[in-house]
Design a protein around this motif. Structure first.
Motif, PDB file in Angstrom:
ATOM      1  N   THR A 109       0.822  -1.221   0.000  1.00 38.57           N
ATOM      2  CA  THR A 109       0.000   0.000   0.000  1.00 38.57           C
ATOM      3  C   THR A 109       0.851   1.263   0.000  1.00 38.57           C
ATOM      4  O   THR A 109       0.411   2.318  -0.447  1.00 38.57           O
ATOM      5  CB  THR A 109      -0.906   0.004   1.243  1.00 38.57           C
ATOM      6  N   VAL A 110       2.088   1.168   0.523  1.00 34.49           N
ATOM      7  CA  VAL A 110       3.001   2.318   0.512  1.00 34.49           C
ATOM      8  C   VAL A 110       4.040   2.049  -0.578  1.00 34.49           C
ATOM      9  O   VAL A 110       4.873   1.147  -0.433  1.00 34.49           O
ATOM     10  CB  VAL A 110       3.680   2.501   1.880  1.00 34.49           C
ATOM     11  N   PRO A 111       4.032   2.803  -1.673  1.00 43.60           N
ATOM     12  CA  PRO A 111       4.950   2.492  -2.792  1.00 43.60           C
ATOM     13  C   PRO A 111       6.415   2.608  -2.387  1.00 43.60           C
ATOM     14  O   PRO A 111       7.227   1.761  -2.751  1.00 43.60           O
ATOM     15  CB  PRO A 111       4.577   3.529  -3.857  1.00 43.60           C
ATOM     16  N   ASP A 112       6.781   3.633  -1.629  1.00 41.44           N
ATOM     17  CA  ASP A 112       8.176   3.849  -1.220  1.00 41.44           C
ATOM     18  C   ASP A 112       8.222   3.848   0.309  1.00 41.44           C
ATOM     19  O   ASP A 112       8.219   4.903   0.960  1.00 41.44           O
ATOM     20  CB  ASP A 112       8.690   5.167  -1.785  1.00 41.44           C
ATOM     21  N   PHE A 113       8.236   2.637   0.909  1.00 41.74           N
ATOM     22  CA  PHE A 113       8.206   2.550   2.367  1.00 41.74           C
ATOM     23  C   PHE A 113       9.513   3.071   2.960  1.00 41.74           C
ATOM     24  O   PHE A 113       9.535   3.575   4.082  1.00 41.74           O
ATOM     25  CB  PHE A 113       7.930   1.108   2.799  1.00 41.74           C
ATOM     26  N   VAL A 114      10.629   2.985   2.210  1.00 40.29           N
ATOM     27  CA  VAL A 114      11.908   3.456   2.730  1.00 40.29           C
ATOM     28  C   VAL A 114      11.878   4.975   2.892  1.00 40.29           C
ATOM     29  O   VAL A 114      12.223   5.536   3.938  1.00 40.29           O
ATOM     30  CB  VAL A 114      13.060   3.011   1.823  1.00 40.29           C
ATOM     31  N   GLY A 115      11.460   5.675   1.860  1.00 40.43           N
ATOM     32  CA  GLY A 115      11.432   7.128   1.911  1.00 40.43           C
ATOM     33  C   GLY A 115      10.438   7.644   2.927  1.00 40.43           C
ATOM     34  O   GLY A 115      10.740   8.572   3.696  1.00 40.43           O
ATOM     35  N   ASP A 116       9.232   7.010   2.959  1.00 43.08           N
ATOM     36  CA  ASP A 116       8.224   7.474   3.912  1.00 43.08           C
ATOM     37  C   ASP A 116       8.676   7.248   5.354  1.00 43.08           C
ATOM     38  O   ASP A 116       8.501   8.123   6.213  1.00 43.08           O
ATOM     39  CB  ASP A 116       6.909   6.746   3.659  1.00 43.08           C
ATOM     40  N   ALA A 117       9.279   6.086   5.633  1.00 40.22           N
ATOM     41  CA  ALA A 117       9.737   5.816   7.001  1.00 40.22           C
ATOM     42  C   ALA A 117      10.855   6.763   7.399  1.00 40.22           C
ATOM     43  O   ALA A 117      10.873   7.296   8.521  1.00 40.22           O
ATOM     44  CB  ALA A 117      10.198   4.355   7.125  1.00 40.22           C
ATOM     45  N   CYS A 118      11.825   6.985   6.498  1.00 36.98           N
ATOM     46  CA  CYS A 118      12.925   7.900   6.824  1.00 36.98           C
ATOM     47  C   CYS A 118      12.420   9.318   7.044  1.00 36.98           C
ATOM     48  O   CYS A 118      12.894  10.031   7.947  1.00 36.98           O
ATOM     49  CB  CYS A 118      13.969   7.860   5.718  1.00 36.98           C
ATOM     50  N   LYS A 119      11.449   9.745   6.221  1.00 38.83           N
ATOM     51  CA  LYS A 119      10.910  11.087   6.401  1.00 38.83           C
ATOM     52  C   LYS A 119      10.188  11.216   7.740  1.00 38.83           C
ATOM     53  O   LYS A 119      10.336  12.216   8.453  1.00 38.83           O
ATOM     54  CB  LYS A 119       9.962  11.427   5.257  1.00 38.83           C
TER      55      LYS A 119
END
Length: 391
Positions: A109-119
């Motif tokens: 459901t989250v396309p870029d989980f790495v970027g969203d988590a880091c942000k």
């Protein structure tokens, strides 16, 4: 590409691959390890993830979504409440929590989980650092960042993990790899702060060491004084014990002498009593032996007398038997010599003569005796009337 061949993909271990059917507008998720084969109307959902340090979007292209555990590193620029800009290099441990009996499409459901988590984490860290001074952050950076990332309830320790509910991404650990100032002025201030902290630490250590040396010296002096007092007390106690032992020794000596004399008298009396008892026993044994000897002697003498009398009686009996046999043989020979008729006539003559004498005296018969001399009825008539001698 050979369009007649089926498109396949080997999903690695502990990964998930999403396949989209654009004709039916449905998605399905396959967990590795698995060999994935596409249907005619299906295609792989390609992930476009953030990468590099600091994170930039659309750096990593991937078909498989790794479920972890793994780590990702990011560089975050923060500013303290006293406007000190710092660059933090943080590393996060993460993994996906796969729910059982649930459609696994939520993982994508989250396309870029790495970027969203880091942000999201960087936002939390910047907000927490903005409320702290540089000195406070320099001292408690690890605790501030852990509380900022995981949160804390009241005054308790930070929570164990941070979970993103959209795709069940869990952050379980934060590692601060480096903290560097952004501008030169802050770097110089940090260097001065570090030098000052080192000087303060050095002076504190020197003062602590000096205080510790003084304390140890005072303790040693106190232990020496206490040891001296204890030694004097032990010496007095030893002197007291010596006097007590001397008194006890004198008492024991006097008591021992009296006890020895009393014991000697008691032993002498006991020996005398035992000697008297032994003498009495020996005297009794001698008397017993003498009585037994006399009894045995008397017994043997009586036995000898009995034997002697028995032998005499046997001799007399034998003599009487022999005399009786001689008399009997003599009587028999006399009877044989006289003859039976003569004896008959003699036996008849005596009574007839006695009868005639009694008739002449007018007496029928009488007997005079004193009661002590026995009456021989066989020889009475013969004494009264003398028989004629036999020529």
């Amino acid at each position: 590409r050979d369009k007649t061949r089926v498109v396949t993909y080997r999903a690695p271990h502990n990964s998930a691959v999403q396949i989209y059917d654009y004709k039916e507008k449905k998605s399905r998720v396959i967990f590795g390890p698995e060999l994935v084969a596409l249907e005619p109307d299906e295609q792989f959902s390609v992930l476009s993830l953030s990468g590099d340090k600091p994170k930039r979007p659309h750096v990593i292209k991937a078909i498989a979504l790794l479920l972890g555990p793994d780590f990702m590193t990011d560089i975050v620029t923060v500013e303290t409440s006293d406007h000190a800009r710092l660059q933090l290099k943080l590393s996060y441990n993460w993994h996906f929590e796969v729910r059982q009996n649930t459609d696994p499409t939520y993982l994508f459901t989250v396309p870029d989980f790495v970027g969203d988590a880091c942000k999201a984490i960087a936002s939390r860290v910047r907000g927490s650092v903005a409320s702290a001074t540089f000195d406070n952050f320099h001292r408690y950076s690890a605790e501030l960042i852990r509380v900022a990332v995981f949160g804390a309830e009241g005054t308790k320790d930070p929570n164990a993990k941070l979970t993103f509910e959209a795709n069940t991404l869990c952050i379980t650990g934060v590692d601060i790899q480096s903290v560097e100032p952004v501008d030169q002025r802050t770097r110089d201030s940090l260097q001065k702060s570090v030098q000052l902290a080192i000087e303060i630490t050095t002076k504190s250590q020197e003062a602590t060491a000096r205080h510790e040396a003084e304390r140890l010296e005072q303790e040693a002096r106190g232990r020496l004084q206490r040891q001296r007092i204890e030694d004097e007390s032990k010496a007095e106690q030893a002197r007291k014990d010596l006097l007590q032992l001397q008194a006890n020794s004198a008492v024991v000596e006097v008591t021992g002498q009296a006890t020895a004399e009393a014991r000697a008298r008691c032993d002498a009396a006991e020996i005398e009593a035992k000697a008297a008892v032994k003498q009495s026993e020996l005297r009794a044994q001698a008397t017993k032996i003498r009585a037994e000897a006399e009894l045995e002697q008397t017994k043997r003498r009586q036995e000898a007398e009995v034997t002697h009398k028995k032998q005499l009686m046997d001799i007399e009996l034998k003599q009487a038997r022999e005399l009786a046999e001689i008399e009997a043989r003599k009587f028999a020979e006399t009877v044989d010599a006289i003859g039976a008729d003569t004896i008959t006539a003699m036996a008849r003559a005596g009574p007839e003569m006695q009868a005639k004498l009694l008739q002449g005296l007018g007496l029928k018969g009488f007997m005079i005796t004193d009661g002590h001399s026995p009456v021989n009825l066989f020889q009475t008539a013969q004494g009264l009337v003398q028989l004629p001698s036999i020529q």
